[in-house]
Design a protein around this motif. Structure first.
Motif, mmCIF file in Angstrom:
data_model
loop_
_atom_site.group_PDB
_atom_site.id
_atom_site.type_symbol
_atom_site.label_atom_id
_atom_site.label_comp_id
_atom_site.label_asym_id
_atom_site.label_seq_id
_atom_site.Cartn_x
_atom_site.Cartn_y
_atom_site.Cartn_z
ATOM 1 N N TYR A 160 42.742 36.001 35.897
ATOM 2 C CA TYR A 160 43.518 34.768 36.108
ATOM 3 C C TYR A 160 44.736 34.752 35.178
ATOM 4 C CZ TYR A 160 44.044 29.701 36.915
ATOM 5 O OH TYR A 160 44.500 28.451 37.257
ATOM 6 N N GLY A 161 45.724 35.605 35.480
ATOM 7 C CA GLY A 161 46.959 35.646 34.682
ATOM 8 C C GLY A 161 48.143 35.227 35.546
ATOM 9 N N GLY A 174 47.256 36.097 39.173
ATOM 10 C CA GLY A 174 45.954 35.532 39.543
ATOM 11 C C GLY A 174 45.959 34.020 39.680
ATOM 12 N N LYS A 180 37.630 34.781 33.949
ATOM 13 C CA LYS A 180 38.465 34.861 32.742
ATOM 14 C C LYS A 180 37.687 35.611 31.673
ATOM 15 C CE LYS A 180 41.674 33.301 31.018
ATOM 16 N NZ LYS A 180 42.913 34.102 30.799
ATOM 17 N N SER A 209 39.060 35.540 28.249
ATOM 18 C CA SER A 209 39.260 34.853 26.962
ATOM 19 C C SER A 209 39.442 33.350 27.200
ATOM 20 C CB SER A 209 40.490 35.430 26.236
ATOM 21 O OG SER A 209 41.585 35.426 27.108
ATOM 22 N N ILE A 261 30.753 37.056 35.679
ATOM 23 C CA ILE A 261 31.673 37.609 36.689
ATOM 24 C C ILE A 261 30.863 38.256 37.827
ATOM 25 C CG2 ILE A 261 33.542 39.268 37.118
ATOM 26 C CD1 ILE A 261 34.606 38.673 34.316
ATOM 27 N N ALA A 272 43.254 40.628 40.252
ATOM 28 C CA ALA A 272 44.598 40.584 39.650
ATOM 29 C C ALA A 272 44.475 40.837 38.148
ATOM 30 C CB ALA A 272 45.273 39.250 39.950
ATOM 31 N N THR A 273 43.562 41.727 37.799
ATOM 32 C CA THR A 273 43.393 42.115 36.398
ATOM 33 C C THR A 273 44.536 43.070 36.011
ATOM 34 O OG1 THR A 273 41.951 43.938 37.067
ATOM 35 C CG2 THR A 273 40.871 41.861 36.493
ATOM 36 N N PRO A 274 44.714 43.348 34.699
ATOM 37 C CA PRO A 274 45.837 44.209 34.287
ATOM 38 C C PRO A 274 45.730 45.626 34.872
ATOM 39 C CG PRO A 274 44.917 43.030 32.409
ATOM 40 C CD PRO A 274 43.982 42.793 33.550
ATOM 41 N N GLY A 325 49.793 47.233 40.318
ATOM 42 C CA GLY A 325 49.641 47.981 39.070
ATOM 43 C C GLY A 325 48.537 49.017 39.150
ATOM 44 N N CYS A 353 55.732 43.802 42.974
ATOM 45 C CA CYS A 353 56.786 42.832 43.319
ATOM 46 C C CYS A 353 58.050 43.523 43.824
ATOM 47 C CB CYS A 353 57.101 41.959 42.111
ATOM 48 S SG CYS A 353 57.300 42.881 40.572
ATOM 49 N N ARG A 380 63.504 42.642 35.505
ATOM 50 C CA ARG A 380 63.353 41.680 34.391
ATOM 51 C C ARG A 380 62.498 42.365 33.314
ATOM 52 N NH1 ARG A 380 58.805 42.810 34.615
ATOM 53 N NH2 ARG A 380 56.965 41.691 35.382
ATOM 54 N N LYS A 417 56.080 34.087 30.203
ATOM 55 C CA LYS A 417 55.035 33.777 29.209
ATOM 56 C C LYS A 417 54.837 34.899 28.177
ATOM 57 C CE LYS A 417 50.941 35.800 31.332
ATOM 58 N NZ LYS A 417 49.629 35.683 31.910
ATOM 59 N N GLN A 419 59.467 37.952 40.552
ATOM 60 C CA GLN A 419 58.318 38.841 40.330
ATOM 61 C C GLN A 419 56.994 38.109 40.233
ATOM 62 O OE1 GLN A 419 60.573 38.069 37.982
ATOM 63 N NE2 GLN A 419 59.399 37.344 36.235
HETATM 64 P P1 NAD Z 1 48.437 39.224 33.384
HETATM 65 O O1 NAD Z 1 48.224 39.966 32.115
HETATM 66 O O2 NAD Z 1 49.349 38.056 33.397
HETATM 67 O O3 NAD Z 1 47.035 38.735 33.958
HETATM 68 C C1 NAD Z 1 45.876 39.518 33.933
HETATM 69 C C2 NAD Z 1 44.689 38.610 33.655
HETATM 70 O O4 NAD Z 1 43.488 39.387 33.702
HETATM 71 C C3 NAD Z 1 44.727 37.933 32.281
HETATM 72 O O5 NAD Z 1 44.410 36.558 32.414
HETATM 73 C C4 NAD Z 1 43.626 38.663 31.503
HETATM 74 O O6 NAD Z 1 43.004 37.797 30.547
HETATM 75 C C5 NAD Z 1 42.657 39.012 32.604
HETATM 76 N N1 NAD Z 1 41.785 40.138 32.288
HETATM 77 C C6 NAD Z 1 42.009 41.164 31.413
HETATM 78 N N2 NAD Z 1 40.950 42.020 31.400
HETATM 79 C C7 NAD Z 1 40.044 41.500 32.285
HETATM 80 C C8 NAD Z 1 38.747 41.916 32.683
HETATM 81 N N3 NAD Z 1 38.178 43.032 32.203
HETATM 82 N N4 NAD Z 1 38.083 41.146 33.585
HETATM 83 C C9 NAD Z 1 38.638 40.009 34.104
HETATM 84 N N5 NAD Z 1 39.874 39.568 33.738
HETATM 85 C C10 NAD Z 1 40.564 40.312 32.837
HETATM 86 O O7 NAD Z 1 48.878 40.327 34.454
HETATM 87 P P2 NAD Z 1 49.733 40.108 35.778
HETATM 88 O O8 NAD Z 1 51.166 40.189 35.442
HETATM 89 O O9 NAD Z 1 49.224 38.939 36.513
HETATM 90 O O10 NAD Z 1 49.392 41.454 36.563
HETATM 91 C C11 NAD Z 1 48.195 41.613 37.293
HETATM 92 C C12 NAD Z 1 48.400 42.682 38.351
HETATM 93 O O11 NAD Z 1 49.446 42.248 39.233
HETATM 94 C C13 NAD Z 1 48.852 44.041 37.822
HETATM 95 O O12 NAD Z 1 48.344 45.056 38.677
HETATM 96 C C14 NAD Z 1 50.366 43.978 37.949
HETATM 97 O O13 NAD Z 1 50.970 45.254 38.027
HETATM 98 C C15 NAD Z 1 50.483 43.233 39.262
HETATM 99 N N6 NAD Z 1 51.766 42.535 39.450
HETATM 100 C C16 NAD Z 1 52.362 41.856 38.440
HETATM 101 C C17 NAD Z 1 53.581 41.224 38.663
HETATM 102 C C18 NAD Z 1 54.308 40.495 37.582
HETATM 103 O O14 NAD Z 1 55.523 40.434 37.630
HETATM 104 N N7 NAD Z 1 53.645 39.930 36.617
HETATM 105 C C19 NAD Z 1 54.160 41.247 39.937
HETATM 106 C C20 NAD Z 1 53.493 41.900 40.976
HETATM 107 C C21 NAD Z 1 52.299 42.560 40.723
#
Ligand code: NAD
Length: 336
Positions: free
Chosen positions: A9-10, A13, A33, A35, A71, A84-86, A109, A139, A167, A172, A300
């Motif tokens: 949930y980032g 997410g 989540k 953390s 989970i 939508a994890t990292p 990603g 994106c 960008r 955040k 993005q």
């Molecule tokens: P983010 O870091 O904002 O969010 C990821 C979330 O996952 C965080 O809340 C983190 O706490 C959580 N997380 C970390 N480890 C975890 C685990 N083991 N289990 C459950 N949750 C966990 O990342 P984001 O930017 O939202 O990117 C997520 C995906 O989307 C990536 O694949 C990224 O490449 C892709 N993406 C990102 C963007 C962008 O611009 N931010 C755009 C398109 C695609």
């Protein structure tokens, strides 16, 4: 109702969770989540059920966050999970989704081989129907594919040369830069964006280059597309006007920058200032013989959100491409 849960949930997410919540044919089971930070607290305020790793239950409860389960519990309750994890974490979760025979949608990603198909709703919705594992491309790739597939529908695209001004960080993110430089990244050509486009349009001749700019608002793409036959600027404008998820902005309305695009989103009261549409600078469209030039902005943080919703419908075979895009756009207030 299809039971959907959101893992990670980032930035992406939280937006996809909200979008799932708004769909008439989907039920949001909950969000995962790791953390107990501000995002978890806000998710609780939104009324979402929160699932966490087994060894984190105590720390969440100590921070006043009510937990619905682990989970794994969330995964077991779901028909499909949006991951939508990292970068790279989704591939590890795939083993758990497989263990419980659950479908999943991954993000850009992850490596392309995490899924059976890489996805862009306008380009290849039908290829994703009934697939268990779908990857929504990044994106930048979503912006490139949406634009290229639209232009390809009026005249066959022979080759694309793309420059991506990226960008540096999401709004955040406090620890990423640069803050006073343009960075050739990657410094080698082609950048990975072309390769990612080829995960969907396998035979397209595309070369991309990218630089990172010190901004958080949006990416900008500069495209040079060679077509098989000549089209007019009006043909392109008319096609964009009838294509969902693309908007045109013009010099007449004083919009020549990403700052002004985001200001429009604020003025419109869009949730989180999101603009999931590709925003084409109408005055940048220029045709010379078989070549088309144009520039557009990509938000993005939100452009992949509607794609995730359509990917769920494709995977579950809930609707045709047209029906899904229409429903997603209507529920999220995106231009159809
Ligand atoms: P983010 O870091 O904002 O969010 C990821 C979330 O996952 C965080 O809340 C983190 O706490 C959580 N997380 C970390 N480890 C975890 C685990 N083991 N289990 C459950 N949750 C966990 O990342 P984001 O930017 O939202 O990117 C997520 C995906 O989307 C990536 O694949 C990224 O490449 C892709 N993406 C990102 C963007 C962008 O611009 N931010 C755009 C398109 C695609």
């Amino acid at each position: 109702m299809i039971k959907v849960s959101l893992n990670g949930y980032g930035t992406i997410g939280k937006r996809v969770a909200n979008a799932i919540f708004l769909q008439p044919d989907m039920k949001l089971i909950g969000i995962a989540k790791t953390s107990p930070n501000y995002e978890a607290l806000v998710a609780q305020k939104m009324g979402y059920r929160i699932f966490v790793p087994e060894n984190s239950i105590k720390s969440f409860e100590e921070n006043g966050i009510k937990i619905a389960g682990t989970i794994e519990d969330m995964i077991k309750e779901s028909d499909i999970i949006v991951d939508a994890t990292p970068n790279g974490v989704g591939a590890k979760y795939k083993e758990i989704y497989q263990k419980f025979s659950k479908k999943a949608i991954f993000q850009g990603g992850e490596k392309a081989n995490v899924a059976e198909v890489s996805f862009s709703a306008l380009c290849n919705y039908d290829e994703a129907v009934n697939k268990n594992y779908i990857r929504v491309v990044s994106c930048n790739t979503t912006g490139l594919l949406r634009t290229i597939c639209t232009i390809n529908s009026i005249s066959k695209v022979e080759k694309v040369r793309a420059t991506v001004v990226r960008r540096a960080a999401d709004p955040k993110e406090v620890k990423k830069g640069p803050i006073n430089s343009l960075v050739a990244d990657p410094v080698s050509v082609p950048s990975h964006h072309a390769k990612d486009v080829n995960t969907v349009l396998k035979d397209l001749d595309i070369v991309s280059m990218a630089v990172i700019a010190p901004t958080t608002l949006m990416h900008i793409h500069l495209l040079n597309i060679t077509l098989k036959s000549q089209v007019s600027k009006e043909d392109i404008i008319n096609k964009f006007l009838e294509t969902p998820r693309i908007v045109l902005v013009s010099r007449k309305s004083d919009i020549t920058s990403t700052a002004e695009i985001i200001e429009v989103a604020r003025d419109l009261g869009r949730l989180r200032n999101d603009i999931p549409e590709v925003v084409v600078f109408e005055d940048s469209i220029y045709v010379k013989d078989h070549e088309v030039f144009l520039m557009y902005g990509v938000h993005q943080e939100s452009i992949v959100v509607p794609e995730n919703i359509d990917a769920i419908r494709a995977s579950m075979n809930l609707a045709s491409r047209e029906e899904s895009i229409k429903m997603t756009n209507a529920t999220l207030g995106i231009r159809s």
